[in-house]
Design a protein around this motif. Structure first.
Motif, PDB file in Angstrom:
ATOM      1  N   THR A  92      55.191 107.918  29.779  1.00  0.00           N
ATOM      2  CA  THR A  92      55.295 109.332  29.451  1.00  0.00           C
ATOM      3  C   THR A  92      54.139 109.724  28.541  1.00  0.00           C
ATOM      4  OG1 THR A  92      56.701 108.834  27.555  1.00  0.00           O
ATOM      5  CG2 THR A  92      57.812 109.357  29.633  1.00  0.00           C
ATOM      6  N   GLY A  93      53.973 111.004  28.346  1.00  0.00           N
ATOM      7  CA  GLY A  93      52.922 111.502  27.453  1.00  0.00           C
ATOM      8  C   GLY A  93      51.536 111.238  28.018  1.00  0.00           C
ATOM      9  N   VAL A  94      50.658 110.692  27.200  1.00  0.00           N
ATOM     10  CA  VAL A  94      49.274 110.457  27.627  1.00  0.00           C
ATOM     11  C   VAL A  94      49.177 109.390  28.701  1.00  0.00           C
ATOM     12  CG1 VAL A  94      48.258 111.192  25.445  1.00  0.00           C
ATOM     13  CG2 VAL A  94      48.836 108.800  25.771  1.00  0.00           C
ATOM     14  N   LEU A  95      50.212 108.577  28.846  1.00  0.00           N
ATOM     15  CA  LEU A  95      50.201 107.506  29.849  1.00  0.00           C
ATOM     16  C   LEU A  95      50.738 107.960  31.202  1.00  0.00           C
ATOM     17  CD1 LEU A  95      51.499 104.559  27.649  1.00  0.00           C
ATOM     18  CD2 LEU A  95      49.150 105.068  28.302  1.00  0.00           C
ATOM     19  N   GLU A  96      51.263 109.168  31.266  1.00  0.00           N
ATOM     20  CA  GLU A  96      51.852 109.659  32.506  1.00  0.00           C
ATOM     21  C   GLU A  96      50.797 109.712  33.606  1.00  0.00           C
ATOM     22  OE1 GLU A  96      54.517 113.431  34.053  1.00  0.00           O
ATOM     23  OE2 GLU A  96      54.033 113.223  31.934  1.00  0.00           O
ATOM     24  N   GLY A  97      51.145 109.164  34.762  1.00  0.00           N
ATOM     25  CA  GLY A  97      50.235 109.164  35.898  1.00  0.00           C
ATOM     26  C   GLY A  97      49.401 107.901  36.020  1.00  0.00           C
ATOM     27  N   ILE A  98      49.434 107.049  35.021  1.00  0.00           N
ATOM     28  CA  ILE A  98      48.686 105.785  35.087  1.00  0.00           C
ATOM     29  C   ILE A  98      49.541 104.780  35.847  1.00  0.00           C
ATOM     30  CG2 ILE A  98      47.721 103.882  33.737  1.00  0.00           C
ATOM     31  CD1 ILE A  98      47.076 105.871  31.549  1.00  0.00           C
ATOM     32  N   PRO A  99      48.964 104.087  36.829  1.00  0.00           N
ATOM     33  CA  PRO A  99      49.764 103.143  37.609  1.00  0.00           C
ATOM     34  C   PRO A  99      50.214 101.943  36.767  1.00  0.00           C
ATOM     35  CG  PRO A  99      47.462 103.045  38.266  1.00  0.00           C
ATOM     36  CD  PRO A  99      47.596 104.162  37.283  1.00  0.00           C
ATOM     37  N   ARG A 100      51.366 101.406  37.112  1.00  0.00           N
ATOM     38  CA  ARG A 100      51.899 100.236  36.413  1.00  0.00           C
ATOM     39  C   ARG A 100      50.937  99.058  36.582  1.00  0.00           C
ATOM     40  NH1 ARG A 100      56.157 100.288  33.807  1.00  0.00           N
ATOM     41  NH2 ARG A 100      57.967 101.541  34.207  1.00  0.00           N
ATOM     42  N   GLY A 101      50.793  98.294  35.510  1.00  0.00           N
ATOM     43  CA  GLY A 101      49.922  97.116  35.555  1.00  0.00           C
ATOM     44  C   GLY A 101      48.460  97.422  35.216  1.00  0.00           C
ATOM     45  N   TYR A 102      48.152  98.687  35.047  1.00  0.00           N
ATOM     46  CA  TYR A 102      46.775  99.057  34.700  1.00  0.00           C
ATOM     47  C   TYR A 102      46.483  98.650  33.264  1.00  0.00           C
ATOM     48  CZ  TYR A 102      42.545 101.846  34.214  1.00  0.00           C
ATOM     49  OH  TYR A 102      41.257 102.253  33.996  1.00  0.00           O
ATOM     50  N   VAL A 103      45.267  98.165  33.025  1.00  0.00           N
ATOM     51  CA  VAL A 103      44.844  97.764  31.667  1.00  0.00           C
ATOM     52  C   VAL A 103      43.488  98.402  31.390  1.00  0.00           C
ATOM     53  CG1 VAL A 103      44.269  95.834  30.167  1.00  0.00           C
ATOM     54  CG2 VAL A 103      46.087  95.573  31.861  1.00  0.00           C
ATOM     55  N   PHE A 104      43.383  99.064  30.249  1.00  0.00           N
ATOM     56  CA  PHE A 104      42.090  99.613  29.836  1.00  0.00           C
ATOM     57  C   PHE A 104      41.183  98.481  29.376  1.00  0.00           C
ATOM     58  CE2 PHE A 104      44.964 103.250  29.006  1.00  0.00           C
ATOM     59  CZ  PHE A 104      44.328 104.189  29.797  1.00  0.00           C
ATOM     60  N   SER A 105      39.948  98.516  29.768  1.00  0.00           N
ATOM     61  CA  SER A 105      38.974  97.504  29.351  1.00  0.00           C
ATOM     62  C   SER A 105      38.514  97.787  27.925  1.00  0.00           C
ATOM     63  CB  SER A 105      37.774  97.531  30.298  1.00  0.00           C
ATOM     64  OG  SER A 105      36.817  96.597  29.894  1.00  0.00           O
ATOM     65  N   THR A 106      38.644  96.781  27.055  1.00  0.00           N
ATOM     66  CA  THR A 106      38.232  96.977  25.660  1.00  0.00           C
ATOM     67  C   THR A 106      37.182  95.979  25.274  1.00  0.00           C
ATOM     68  OG1 THR A 106      40.069  95.626  24.880  1.00  0.00           O
ATOM     69  CG2 THR A 106      40.384  97.996  24.898  1.00  0.00           C
TER      70      THR A 106
END
Length: 106
Positions: A92-106
């Motif tokens: 929910t919130g800023v994460l809404e619409g991001i597919p499950r299992g997605y990881v941002f590269s840091t």
């Protein structure tokens, strides 16, 4: 570094010039460097060009702070997504619409 070294320290000033070029690239990304360069490096500041050197140093520090901020925000979002995935909860919130299992590269 270049503005603090004495004029007689040629090697140190030469090395500092390589470091100063890194600071100019933050302005090239938005293609606006040709607007401010003549005003930051006036011939009256010769040979040290303190105002221009200080401005480039500020750009470098600003870029570094922005990159570190983005890194910590993305790490926090990764942790939040990992916790939501473990509990099988919806994004929910800023994460809404991001597919499950997605990881941002840091």
């Amino acid at each position: 570094m270049a503005i603090t070294l004495p004029l007689s320290n040629i090697g140190g000033r030469y090395f500092a010039m390589f470091l100063m070029t890194l600071g100019t690239y933050c302005a090239f990304n938005c293609n606006a460097s040709h607007f401010f360069t003549p005003y930051m490096f006036p011939s009256s500041d010769s040979p040290r060009y303190r105002s221009g050197g200080i401005a480039l140093a500020v750009f470098c520090v600003g870029t570094m702070c922005t990159a570190l901020s983005i890194k910590f925000v993305l790490k926090k979002l990764n942790k939040k997504m990992r916790d939501l995935d473990e509990n099988d909860e919806e994004y929910t919130g800023v994460l809404e619409g991001i597919p499950r299992g997605y990881v941002f590269s840091t």
